[in-house]
Design an enzyme around this catalytic site. Structure first.
Site, PDB file in Angstrom:
ATOM      1  N   TYR A 150      41.449  37.134  41.900  1.00  0.00           N
ATOM      2  CA  TYR A 150      40.028  37.877  42.408  1.00  0.00           C
ATOM      3  C   TYR A 150      40.115  38.562  43.972  1.00  0.00           C
ATOM      4  O   TYR A 150      40.285  39.350  43.238  1.00  0.00           O
ATOM      5  CB  TYR A 150      39.285  36.221  42.357  1.00  0.00           C
ATOM      6  N   LYS A 170      40.374  42.470  44.271  1.00  0.00           N
ATOM      7  CA  LYS A 170      39.122  43.159  45.088  1.00  0.00           C
ATOM      8  C   LYS A 170      39.907  43.741  46.127  1.00  0.00           C
ATOM      9  O   LYS A 170      38.985  45.141  46.160  1.00  0.00           O
ATOM     10  CB  LYS A 170      38.509  41.839  45.295  1.00  0.00           C
TER      11      LYS A 170
HETATM   12  N1  LIG Z   1      29.067  35.103  44.394  1.00  0.00           N
HETATM   13  C1  LIG Z   1      29.691  34.512  44.911  1.00  0.00           C
HETATM   14  O1  LIG Z   1      29.540  34.261  45.919  1.00  0.00           O
HETATM   15  C2  LIG Z   1      30.270  36.256  46.407  1.00  0.00           C
HETATM   16  C3  LIG Z   1      30.906  36.486  46.849  1.00  0.00           C
HETATM   17  C4  LIG Z   1      31.624  37.453  47.926  1.00  0.00           C
HETATM   18  C5  LIG Z   1      31.388  38.383  46.827  1.00  0.00           C
HETATM   19  N2  LIG Z   1      31.161  38.391  46.029  1.00  0.00           N
HETATM   20  C6  LIG Z   1      31.032  39.486  45.240  1.00  0.00           C
HETATM   21  O2  LIG Z   1      30.055  40.152  44.427  1.00  0.00           O
HETATM   22  C7  LIG Z   1      29.027  41.047  42.945  1.00  0.00           C
HETATM   23  C8  LIG Z   1      28.577  40.176  42.160  1.00  0.00           C
HETATM   24  O3  LIG Z   1      28.820  38.883  42.141  1.00  0.00           O
HETATM   25  P1  LIG Z   1      28.361  38.169  41.026  1.00  0.00           P
HETATM   26  O4  LIG Z   1      28.225  36.865  42.033  1.00  0.00           O
HETATM   27  O5  LIG Z   1      26.836  38.884  41.225  1.00  0.00           O
HETATM   28  O6  LIG Z   1      28.955  38.353  40.176  1.00  0.00           O
HETATM   29  P2  LIG Z   1      28.728  37.898  39.215  1.00  0.00           P
HETATM   30  O7  LIG Z   1      27.682  36.925  38.447  1.00  0.00           O
HETATM   31  O8  LIG Z   1      29.711  37.008  37.658  1.00  0.00           O
HETATM   32  O9  LIG Z   1      28.604  38.758  37.968  1.00  0.00           O
HETATM   33  C9  LIG Z   1      29.298  39.787  37.976  1.00  0.00           C
HETATM   34  C10 LIG Z   1      28.079  41.009  37.082  1.00  0.00           C
HETATM   35  O10 LIG Z   1      29.653  42.311  36.468  1.00  0.00           O
HETATM   36  C11 LIG Z   1      29.529  42.427  35.481  1.00  0.00           C
HETATM   37  N3  LIG Z   1      30.985  43.216  35.051  1.00  0.00           N
HETATM   38  C12 LIG Z   1      31.672  42.357  34.873  1.00  0.00           C
HETATM   39  N4  LIG Z   1      32.848  42.752  34.075  1.00  0.00           N
HETATM   40  C13 LIG Z   1      32.304  44.498  34.002  1.00  0.00           C
HETATM   41  C14 LIG Z   1      32.059  45.629  33.553  1.00  0.00           C
HETATM   42  N5  LIG Z   1      34.140  46.348  32.805  1.00  0.00           N
HETATM   43  N6  LIG Z   1      31.467  46.643  33.027  1.00  0.00           N
HETATM   44  C15 LIG Z   1      30.531  46.493  33.460  1.00  0.00           C
HETATM   45  N7  LIG Z   1      30.185  45.507  34.069  1.00  0.00           N
HETATM   46  C16 LIG Z   1      30.245  44.214  34.657  1.00  0.00           C
HETATM   47  C17 LIG Z   1      28.874  41.245  35.132  1.00  0.00           C
HETATM   48  O11 LIG Z   1      28.624  41.610  33.254  1.00  0.00           O
HETATM   49  P3  LIG Z   1      28.744  40.871  31.886  1.00  0.00           P
HETATM   50  O12 LIG Z   1      27.304  40.118  32.533  1.00  0.00           O
HETATM   51  O13 LIG Z   1      28.484  41.783  30.645  1.00  0.00           O
HETATM   52  O14 LIG Z   1      29.307  39.953  31.708  1.00  0.00           O
HETATM   53  C18 LIG Z   1      28.425  40.969  35.384  1.00  0.00           C
HETATM   54  O15 LIG Z   1      26.662  41.282  35.503  1.00  0.00           O
HETATM   55  C19 LIG Z   1      30.407  41.161  42.703  1.00  0.00           C
HETATM   56  O16 LIG Z   1      31.527  42.565  43.131  1.00  0.00           O
HETATM   57  C20 LIG Z   1      31.654  40.219  43.797  1.00  0.00           C
HETATM   58  O17 LIG Z   1      32.188  40.061  43.921  1.00  0.00           O
HETATM   59  C21 LIG Z   1      30.283  37.480  45.365  1.00  0.00           C
END
Ligand SMILES: NC(=O)c1ccc[n+]([C@@H]2O[C@H](COP(=O)([O-])OP(=O)(O)OC[C@H]3O[C@@H](n4cnc5c(N)ncnc54)[C@H](OP(=O)(O)O)[C@@H]3O)[C@@H](O)[C@H]2O)c1
Length: 373
Positions: free
Chosen positions: A237, A241
């Site tokens: 991951y 990224k």
């Molecule tokens: N959560 C954390 O602690 C954290 C920390 C640091 C950074 N981030 C970053 O923050 C961002 C959001 O994270 P999150 O926690 O909200 O993640 P999440 O809950 O896993 O959601 C990921 C989203 O991306 C969508 N997605 C995945 N593959 C896709 C594709 N090929 N085309 C279009 N949409 C797609 C998913 O859609 P589906 O519903 O269809 O799967 C979902 O809506 C990410 O970039 C992540 O790297 C998160």
């Protein structure tokens, strides 16, 4: 976030990816609650068609508890008409050409209309299959960039990355972008074309061996972890990224790229109400296991700092960064870490105490209705 700031979103058309995910849900809710006079929100959602995308948006986003504040204050009818009027869920997939938007008329319309793009979509599985993580976190970022370049009015692409692209580096981490080829293991060079050809060769090898789908998944997951470790990242991951960031910086041309790197995103601090969280992903899995009585101890240095940042604070950072850079072109990729440990450190021992106090006051029951101590 000051209401004066959010006012600047009035009349803007914003494209958001990843809106069914934890973070972008909070973002969409905030925009609709605080700036209902936004012109339009295009939400790119994985679905077979636009109707199914709307269905997903209704079921997974609007119906979630996150919208209770607006529902209760303004009424269900207001919320439904606001969503109907302002939100356009679009079926798409960032890993595909044109972000999977097949209708060329719709694409042309989006190219003319969109002012701001926020890319939150990603695969967030730490040990994702290497091919899948490459397609979403690297090629996906490139596809969003290409789309953004076609949008006449878009000056800034805001991309959500992760603070863990910095790997296990200790001390204060500067908000510095990667250069092409750079790795965390100073002895290696990162050639992304080579990485893609390694994936292709692995596929060929597995097909020749008549590998089952399960074997293919295991092999691709192992490959991701191996390549990540070779170049100094802790998992597939964070590695992919980091490559996504490199691609954006390398191909940005005249587009302004703003990257937000949050640490561990936890439940909301204040907005729309304290404590909203969804899914069990990071620190919440430890808290849950402790509450269930499954996890009784955990090894660690009690003085080490655990960096967590509430989801609503990350959303405020995203919105403030978009506005701050909308009319301020920079050659360099702009990076902001969204984190807490420098100004508001949370020690592991504090986390342990808070969890202990919480579950002592609010113990859970087991299947037989007995209190879990
Ligand atoms: N959560 C954390 O602690 C954290 C920390 C640091 C950074 N981030 C970053 O923050 C961002 C959001 O994270 P999150 O926690 O909200 O993640 P999440 O809950 O896993 O959601 C990921 C989203 O991306 C969508 N997605 C995945 N593959 C896709 C594709 N090929 N085309 C279009 N949409 C797609 C998913 O859609 P589906 O519903 O269809 O799967 C979902 O809506 C990410 O970039 C992540 O790297 C998160």
């Amino acid at each position: 976030m000051e209401s004066r700031t959010i006012e600047q979103f009035q009349g803007k058309t914003i494209l958001i990816t990843g809106a069914t995910g934890f973070l972008a849900k909070i973002l969409v809710e905030k925009i609709l609650r605080v700036q209902p006079n936004v012109k339009k929100l295009y939400l790119l959602i994985r679905a077979s068609n636009n109707n199914s995308a709307r269905q997903r948006f209704t079921n997974e986003v609007v119906m979630s508890g996150l919208f209770n504040v607006t529902r209760e204050k303004m009424g269900t009818i207001y919320l439904s008409s606001l969503v109907e009027d302002k939100v356009l869920p679009i079926s798409g997939d960032i890993s595909k050409k044109n972000m999977g938007i097949k209708n060329s008329q719709l694409r042309e319309h989006m190219f003319k209309e969109i002012d701001i793009i926020i890319n939150s979509a990603a695969t967030t599985n730490f040990d994702e299959r290497y091919d899948i993580a490459m397609n979403i976190n690297v090629i996906g970022a490139k596809n969003v960039l290409k789309f953004a370049k076609s949008c006449k009015k878009v000056k800034t692409l805001l991309h959500v990355s992760t603070a863990y692209v910095c790997g296990k580096t200790t001390g204060i981490l500067s908000e510095k972008s990667f250069v092409m080829g750079e790795t965390l293991n100073k002895n290696s060079y990162l050639d992304m074309d080579k990485e893609r050809s390694i994936i292709a060769s692995k596929f060929k090898e597995l097909r020749a061996q008549n590998a089952t789908p399960k074997e293919l998944t295991i092999a691709m997951k192992e490959l991701g972890l191996q390549r990540a470790s070779l170049h100094g990242w802790q998992n597939t991951y964070a590695f992919t990224k980091a490559m996504g960031e490199v691609v954006l910086g390398h191909l940005k041309e005249n587009l302004q790229i703003v990257i937000i790197r949050p640490t561990v995103i936890t439940s909301t601090y204040k907005e729309p109400f304290p404590g909203w969280i969804e899914g069990v992903k990071t620190v919440d899995s430890f808290i849950l296991a402790y509450g269930k009585g499954v996890l009784n101890f955990y090894y660690g240095d009690p003085n080490s700092k655990f960096d967590a940042i509430p989801g609503d604070m990350v959303v405020n950072t995203i919105l403030a960064a978009v506005l701050a850079h909308e009319n301020q072109y920079s050659e360099e990729v702009v990076i902001y870490h969204s984190s807490s440990s420098l100004n508001n450190p949370l020690k592991l021992s504090d986390l342990m105490l808070y969890t202990f106090h919480y579950f002592t006051k609010n113990p859970w029951g087991n299947k037989d209705g007995k209190t879990i101590k």
